[in-house]
Design an enzyme around this catalytic site. Structure first.
Site, PDB file in Angstrom:
ATOM      1  N   ASP A   1      39.371  32.464  27.858  1.00  8.73           N
ATOM      2  CA  ASP A   1      39.401  31.819  26.540  1.00  8.73           C
ATOM      3  C   ASP A   1      40.867  31.574  26.183  1.00  8.73           C
ATOM      4  OD1 ASP A   1      36.667  33.886  25.453  1.00  8.73           O
ATOM      5  OD2 ASP A   1      36.631  31.798  26.096  1.00  8.73           O
TER       6      ASP A   1
ATOM      7  N   HIS B   1      37.161  36.885  29.594  1.00  2.00           N
ATOM      8  CA  HIS B   1      35.857  37.066  28.956  1.00  2.00           C
ATOM      9  C   HIS B   1      34.784  37.224  30.029  1.00  2.00           C
ATOM     10  CE1 HIS B   1      33.146  35.669  25.371  1.00  2.00           C
ATOM     11  NE2 HIS B   1      32.674  36.735  25.983  1.00  2.00           N
TER      12      HIS B   1
ATOM     13  N   GLY C   1      12.995  12.294  11.705  1.00  2.00           N
ATOM     14  CA  GLY C   1      11.843  13.180  11.551  1.00  2.00           C
ATOM     15  C   GLY C   1      10.780  12.589  10.656  1.00  2.00           C
TER      16      GLY C   1
ATOM     17  N   LYS D   1      10.417   8.428   9.770  1.00  2.00           N
ATOM     18  CA  LYS D   1      10.016   7.178  10.407  1.00  2.00           C
ATOM     19  C   LYS D   1      11.130   6.533  11.220  1.00  2.00           C
ATOM     20  CE  LYS D   1       8.574   5.391   6.497  1.00  2.00           C
ATOM     21  NZ  LYS D   1       8.018   4.409   5.523  1.00  2.00           N
TER      22      LYS D   1
ATOM     23  N   LYS E   1      12.295   8.038  48.351  1.00  2.00           N
ATOM     24  CA  LYS E   1      12.144   9.354  47.709  1.00  2.00           C
ATOM     25  C   LYS E   1      11.581  10.322  48.745  1.00  2.00           C
ATOM     26  CE  LYS E   1      10.472  11.380  43.376  1.00  2.00           C
ATOM     27  NZ  LYS E   1       9.989  12.641  43.926  1.00  2.00           N
TER      28      LYS E   1
ATOM     29  N   LYS F   1      13.629  19.747  -1.487  1.00  4.29           N
ATOM     30  CA  LYS F   1      12.253  19.300  -1.708  1.00  4.29           C
ATOM     31  C   LYS F   1      11.339  20.464  -1.345  1.00  4.29           C
ATOM     32  CE  LYS F   1      10.821  15.141  -0.717  1.00  4.29           C
ATOM     33  NZ  LYS F   1      10.527  13.864  -0.007  1.00  4.29           N
TER      34      LYS F   1
ATOM     35  N   HIS G   1      18.863   7.657  11.420  1.00  7.20           N
ATOM     36  CA  HIS G   1      20.092   7.685  10.640  1.00  7.20           C
ATOM     37  C   HIS G   1      21.273   7.526  11.588  1.00  7.20           C
ATOM     38  CE1 HIS G   1      17.893  10.328   7.431  1.00  7.20           C
ATOM     39  NE2 HIS G   1      17.538   9.055   7.370  1.00  7.20           N
TER      40      HIS G   1
ATOM     41  N   THR H   1      21.782  11.315  -1.805  1.00  5.50           N
ATOM     42  CA  THR H   1      21.788  12.340  -0.752  1.00  5.50           C
ATOM     43  C   THR H   1      20.982  11.854   0.442  1.00  5.50           C
ATOM     44  OG1 THR H   1      19.807  13.434  -1.648  1.00  5.50           O
ATOM     45  CG2 THR H   1      21.966  14.230  -2.428  1.00  5.50           C
TER      46      THR H   1
END
Length: 844
Positions: free
Chosen positions: A356, A348, A186, A188, A546, A65, A191, A249
């Site tokens: 690693d 490393h 991003g 409303k 606290k 878009k 997903h 999509t």
């Protein structure tokens, strides 16, 4: 991204990215008018986010878009058009695929690399949409490898309703054996993605998603609609199942949106959905977020490949490396196929030294980072964090990765050779390694790797060194014992281990300056979320007072004590009195969490504590100790005698803490510098009232069944302060009048805005003692700079002295003004235990 530039006209650059040349034009063109976000900003975002975005677009035909003239408003998005087909001006190096439709065919780009992302951004392709299926090496469509549900709120609904539905869908999907993860779109809604095994067609997956939407509609009829008709959507959320169709999509995770603000489709953890302030994030917040965390959606990528399918196995590896800058192998071709018997363990020396550990499998090196190194015989189990697959050529790599590049540091081979596979399952691997002569292993070695992570910790495995002797039954039993140790056995009320629990192995130690000192790093503290009493209405909670001091993590080993602040600063030399008291109060090895305070008439006084902070010279510390005594309030235990307790529920950790301490719970005698304050028994209102009566800072509510989550801010802990406080970053100062003409009259401070960048927050001129002013002045003089770090109104900038923005302080205040300034701020003191990245605006 390594970029080589050539000269050009203003606003135009010719850049080289990973060997591809892209001409960038009109870089100062504003694409988001409401925020002033330019094309250069968009290109910068996509370049930086590429390592996280590309795995979700790899080998998927992309629809774009485009907003060539910039976005409009949310109600009127401006001149926007979808583009599927590539036109004749497309660079020939852009990967592409031809897709046949019923009456035509289109040539789609494949967003498989950083150069393609930059080219799309140059074309003002703000949004990237991809299907749930990929193409193979010949361009043929494969079955979908993920399911997606789009929770699209109708009029009168929003994110809170989407969150409620997402949780309902999660229960159903997990009951189907799937692992859904949320993405704030991003736009409303939300997903939901779940990984599929690729055995079902798009039509079949679409049917399943449709049925799932109907089930949710049946379960929540007042909230959910599965019918696409707009007339039915008022006051409800559409569960859009149709995006699983082979012809549909979905916006790619980490893609920008063409809204009035540059928001992003952002993967989120389930814990984040509990935040009452949950909102969509813009690109600046996303970039800052990804500097501090891993991608929570990456769980749908694990094992997301087939043997020999090159783009999927090494996509993440390539996206993080620039072959023109790093000496590491960055193969362009498909992975080679070996014999599945090569291993390498590399030393490393990066930001922190680690091993690693890499095993060849299906043409790549499946890799783990082992922070504390591969365990030797008889040593305790180690955390192993799975990283991206590496190419087979990496098995022989040694060299220095340049500063600024991913994994910067020196890599050497600690040991390498071949291995035999005894078991290779999704959650358990057992292999026997035969290394080289003189290698670090020194002998044949058997290891079990056991997957222990869930959710945000999905990459975490346990690495267990096994004995070579014994039958297969013994081997499997040993692996199960290792897995059980990964989830610590519960203790009885007396603190003893249950029958059959393995004895912990003492941690490794090293000699420092002639004394024994643990080499293990202190953990990061678990952090509380600010809230209100309504946030603790559900479930079982305990309440602690606290304490107004500085957070302190403690490691006690063999009578030696090490203290560390929440941002890793060693506090041992600054508070030797606290360290000595802890060694006496806790005779056994332990890792503790607490707060260092300076008491005055039985109450914490942060101003007094200020005079103890930052001192390291022995003489200065000795004088401060003689003048101001420091106590430590210990409220949690993370380890005991080498045993990890972080997964145990709060109540069991609390009971053990009270047993371990020789200081009685609730002791307030001046003779004891270590206190284990009691947890408050009662309801939240009574706890808050008691805290106010005692003149304390507030209350921390803790779920009684919650584990300890190092380094994470969690809603399992809710802080309820009485007074509004704000951490601030000092950006400058103004001299005082009359007797203060040579001293600090007021400080100019800033806090992060909505986008994460520092914004001016006003001046603080009260609350200082004379000693505070002298100390602050000496610190500011060492940070002097010529210009303001942020934009400051002219009246406040007059006669100001500017400083480097790396010093944090704390103020109390009454409220925020409409212009974003602190009203009636009063200085409380410096926060040397915090850095500017820790500062967040208190929204009340």
């Amino acid at each position: 991204m390594a970029v080589q530039r050539s000269t050009g006209s203003a606003g135009t650059q010719l850049v080289e990215i990973q060997g591809r040349r892209v001409r960038l034009t009109n870089l100062d063109k504003v694409l988001y008018p409401e925020t002033g976000t330019t094309k250069a900003d968009v290109i910068g975002y996509y370049s930086a986010i590429a390592p996280y975005l590309l795995p979700y677009t790899q080998n998927r035909p992309a629809t774009r878009k485009r907003w060539v003239h910039g976005v409009g408003t949310d109600d009127d998005p401006g001149d926007v058009f979808f583009q599927k087909n590539l036109d004749a001006s497309t660079p020939d190096w852009i990967a592409r695929v031809d897709i046949e439709h019923s009456d035509h065919h289109n040539t789609y780009p494949l967003v498989n690399g950083v150069p393609t992302l930059v080219w799309l951004a140059q074309m003002a392709s703000l949004e990237i949409h991809v299907p749930q299926w990929r193409v193979d090496g010949s361009g043929a469509r494969r079955n979908p490898d993920r399911l997606v549900l789009d929770l699209d709120p109708g009029p009168g609904t929003g994110l809170p309703e989407c969150v409620e539905i997402a949780r309902g869908a999660r229960v159903i999907l997990e009951g189907m054996g799937l692992t859904p993860m949320p993405v704030t779109s991003g736009s409303k809604g939300i997903h939901l993605y779940a990984k599929l095994d690729g055995t079902q067609s798009s039509d079949r997956v679409s049917d399943v998603a449709h049925e799932l939407a109907r089930v949710l509609e049946s379960d929540m009829p007042d909230l959910v609609v599965s019918d696409m008709k707009k007339s039915k959507r008022a006051g409800k959320v559409l569960v859009d199942w149709s995006q699983n169709s082979g012809a549909k999509t979905t916006i790619a995770p980490y893609s920008l949106r063409g809204r009035s603000h540059p928001t992003v489709a952002v993967p989120r953890s389930w814990d984040e959905l509990d935040d009452p302030g949950l909102d969509h994030l813009d690109y600046r917040a996303v970039l800052a977020r990804m500097e501090e965390r891993d991608d929570p959606l990456a769980v749908i990528l694990d094992g997301d490949t087939e043997t020999g399918d090159e783009p999927d196995r090494l996509t993440i590896y390539r996206s993080k490396r620039d072959a023109t800058k790093t000496p590491e192998p960055v193969p362009a071709a498909s992975p080679a196929q070996g014999n599945d018997d090569t291993f390498v363990i590399q030393d490393h020396y990066a930001r922190r030294r680690h091993h690693d550990f890499r095993l060849e499998r299906n043409g790549v090196l499946v890799s783990w980072a082992v922070p504390k190194g591969t365990p030797a015989r008889g040593e305790k189990n180690r955390l192993a964090v799975q990283t991206e697959d590496h190419p087979l050529d990496y098995a022989t790599f040694e060299g220095s990765i340049p500063k600024g590049e991913y994994g910067a540091g020196t890599v050497t081979i600690w040991d390498s050779g071949t291995y035999e596979t005894e078991k290779w399952r999704e959650n358990e691997i057992i292999v026997t390694l035969t290394g080289r002569s003189g290698g670090g292993l020194r002998e044949k070695a058997k290891f079990a790797l056991i997957h222990t992570g869930r959710g945000d910790d999905a990459k975490n495995w346990l690495m267990h060194r096994m004995e070579l002797e014994g039958t297969d039954t013994v081997v499997d039993g040993e692996a199960r014992d290792a897995a059980r140790e990964a989830t610590p056995a519960k203790r009885t009320s007396s603190g003893s281990r249950r029958s059959g629990d393995p004895e912990p192995t003492p941690p490794a130690r090293r000699t420092v300056g002639g004394s024994s000192r643990s080499s293990a790093r202190l953990p990061e503290p678990m952090l509380a979320t600010r809230g209100t009493t309504s946030d603790v209405s559900d479930g079982a909670w305990a309440f602690e007072m606290k304490w107004d001091g500085i957070r302190c993590l403690v490691r006690i080993e063999d009578g030696e004590v090490r203290l560390g602040s929440r941002n890793g600063i060693d506090l041992t030399a600054t508070f030797p009195d606290v360290a000595a008291a802890l060694a006496e109060a806790f005779p056994d090895d332990a890792v503790l969490d607490g707060e260092i305070v300076a008491l005055h008439k039985g109450r914490p006084d942060f101003g007094r504590l200020q005079n103890r902070l930052g001192l390291t010279k022995e003489a200065d510390v000795a004088r401060a100790v003689a003048q101001i005594e420091a106590d430590i309030m210990v409220f949690d235990v993370l380890e005991s005698e080498g045993r990890d307790l972080s997964r145990e529920p709060y109540l069991e950790r609390r009971a053990l803490l009270e047993e371990l301490a020789t200081t009685p719970v609730g002791t307030t005698s001046d003779r004891s510098r270590v206190q284990v304050p009691p947890a408050f028994e009662g309801d939240v209102d009574s706890a808050v009232s008691t805290s106010k009566q005692l003149g304390l800072e507030g209350v921390v509510a803790k779920r009684t069944d919650s584990p300890y989550r190092p380094g994470r801010r969690s809603r399992d802990w809710i802080k309820l302060p009485h007074e509004r406080t704000q951490e601030v970053v000092i950006i400058g100062w103004r001299p005082g009048n009359n007797s203060l003409a040579d001293s600090v009259g007021s400080l100019l401070v800033a806090v992060p805005g909505d986008g994460g960048d520092l914004e001016y927050a006003g001046r603080v001129g009260t609350g200082f003692t004379e000693s505070h002013r002298r100390r602050i002045r000496s610190l500011l003089d060492a940070r002097a700079r010529k210009t303001a770090p942020v934009e400051v109104p002219k009246p406040d900038a007059n006669d100001a002295n500017w400083v480097r923005a790396d010093l944090v302080g704390e103020v109390t205040f009454s409220e925020w003004t409409q212009t974003g300034r602190l009203r009636h701020p009063v200085w409380r003191g410096l926060r040397t235990d915090k850095s500017p990245s820790d500062v967040a605006r208190d929204a009340g």
